[in-house]
Design a protein around this motif. Structure first.
Motif, short mmCIF file in Angstrom:
data_model
loop_
_atom_site.label_atom_id
_atom_site.label_comp_id
_atom_site.label_asym_id
_atom_site.label_seq_id
_atom_site.Cartn_x
_atom_site.Cartn_y
_atom_site.Cartn_z
N ALA A 227 0.86 -1.19 0.00
CA ALA A 227 0.00 0.00 0.00
C ALA A 227 0.89 1.24 0.00
O ALA A 227 1.74 1.42 0.90
CB ALA A 227 -0.91 0.00 1.22
N GLU A 228 0.68 2.06 -1.01
CA GLU A 228 1.47 3.30 -1.12
C GLU A 228 0.65 4.45 -0.55
O GLU A 228 -0.42 4.77 -1.07
CB GLU A 228 1.86 3.57 -2.56
N ILE A 229 1.18 5.10 0.50
CA ILE A 229 0.47 6.19 1.18
C ILE A 229 1.31 7.48 1.05
O ILE A 229 2.52 7.48 1.31
CB ILE A 229 0.27 5.85 2.68
N SER A 230 0.62 8.54 0.61
CA SER A 230 1.28 9.86 0.52
C SER A 230 0.77 10.75 1.64
O SER A 230 -0.35 10.54 2.12
CB SER A 230 1.02 10.49 -0.85
N GLY A 231 1.57 11.76 2.02
CA GLY A 231 1.13 12.65 3.07
C GLY A 231 1.66 14.07 2.88
O GLY A 231 2.71 14.29 2.30
N ALA A 232 0.80 15.04 3.26
CA ALA A 232 1.18 16.46 3.20
C ALA A 232 0.74 17.11 4.50
O ALA A 232 -0.35 16.82 5.00
CB ALA A 232 0.54 17.11 2.00
N CYS A 233 1.59 18.02 4.99
CA CYS A 233 1.28 18.66 6.28
C CYS A 233 1.44 20.18 6.16
O CYS A 233 2.22 20.69 5.33
CB CYS A 233 2.21 18.14 7.36
N GLY A 234 0.71 20.90 6.98
CA GLY A 234 0.82 22.34 7.05
C GLY A 234 0.41 23.01 5.76
O GLY A 234 -0.63 22.68 5.17
#
Length: 316
Positions: A227-234
């Motif tokens: 499972a490929e999970i991307s993330g972005a913050c702020g």
């Protein structure tokens, strides 16, 4: 009657002879006496014999007539018997009938033989036609396949494991926002994965997003247990897409109005009011009909951080 008279006369003769013997008269007297005694008897006898002859003659004449009649009947019967015998002996009609039957038998046999020959010939021709018809498509298909094989060059196909799958397997975790957000993968399926973000378990399908703090995590793909999970913050987090609570979406040149009331806490469904005030909970991927004899429906295509992506589809 005449016989009785004769007997009576004979009896009288005997009695007279006895009486004459005892009285002993003379011979002349005896002769006269006997003659006198026999005179009436002779007359009677002659009369009786004459009558008996007449009866015999009459009886014989009647018997002759009966015999003549019997002869005539016998002659008639003989004539009939001869006619029947001649008719029985005449076999001209039977001979002709027998000859006709024999001729018909020969004709029928010839006709059956010709018919069987014709049927056999036609069946043989039909079998040849069926064989030709059955083999023709196969020949055409074989020719087309040969041409296709000659003109097309198959492209090589790589092995299933030629590329390395990207992402996390079950039991692995990803960290985002300088360690502020931790996503642990507990299971990977064909179309989604079960992910625990900072202890909160969520079932995500490919393309789904989840927020945690000021970070946005998205399940991009699943591939062979990864499972490929991307993330972005702020500031890197993009704005939410879709209609938020209180927004109205218009479709069909404004004929259809969809009011978005809100989204469920787990982000699996949205509360919508279509052309009215009645609210309907619609799960992600489902649709709600417009109504009023309209063939169209409003579709909830996705939910992103409290915002709903809506679609509009009309059937035939």
């Amino acid at each position: 009657m005449e016989q009785k008279l004769i007997v009576t006369g004979l009896g009288a003769l005997v009695v007279g002879f006895v009486l004459g013997t005892f009285t002993a008269p003379g011979l002349d007297d005896i002769g006269e006496t006997v003659e006198a005694s026999f005179a009436p008897t002779s007359d009677t006898l002659r009369s009786g014999v004459s009558g008996l002859g007449d009866q015999i003659t009459s009886g014989v004449g009647g018997l002759g007539d009966q015999v003549s009649a019997l002869n005539e009947r016998l002659s008639a019967m003989e004539a009939k018997i001869d006619s029947a015998a001649n008719a029985a002996a005449d076999t001209t009609g039977l001979d002709a009938l027998e000859a006709r039957i024999e001729a018909l038998s020969v004709e029928i046999g010839d006709s059956l033989s010709r018919t069987q020959g014709d049927i056999a010939t036609r069946l043989s021709g039909l079998g040849d036609q069926i064989s030709s018809a059955a083999s023709a498509p196969a020949a055409v298909a074989a020719a087309e396949m040969t041409d296709a094989q000659a003109t097309e060059t198959p492209e090589p196909v790589g092995a299933d494991n030629a590329t390395v799958p990207q992402g996390l397997t079950a039991g692995q975790a990803a960290v985002f926002g300088d360690g502020a957000v931790r996503a642990f993968v507990s299971m990977v399926g064909e179309e989604g994965a079960r992910v625990s973000v900072n202890g909160a378990m969520s079932n995500l399908s490919v393309g789904d997003s989840i927020t945690s703090g000021d970070c946005l995590l998205t399940l991009e793909t699943v591939d062979r247990g990864h499972a490929e999970i991307s993330g972005a913050c702020g500031a890197a987090v993009p704005a939410a897409a879709g209609f938020g609570p209180g927004d109205v979406a218009l479709f069909d040149d404004g004929a259809t109005r969809v009011f978005v009331s809100g989204v469920s806490d787990d982000g699996s469904a949205a509360r919508l009011a279509v052309n009215g005030l009645a609210l309907t909970s619609v799960a992600k991927g489902d649709s709600v009909p417009v109504g009023e004899d309209s063939p169209c429906s409003v579709v909830v295509e996705g939910i992103d951080r409290g915002h709903v992506q809506l679609g509009y589809a009309c059937g035939g």
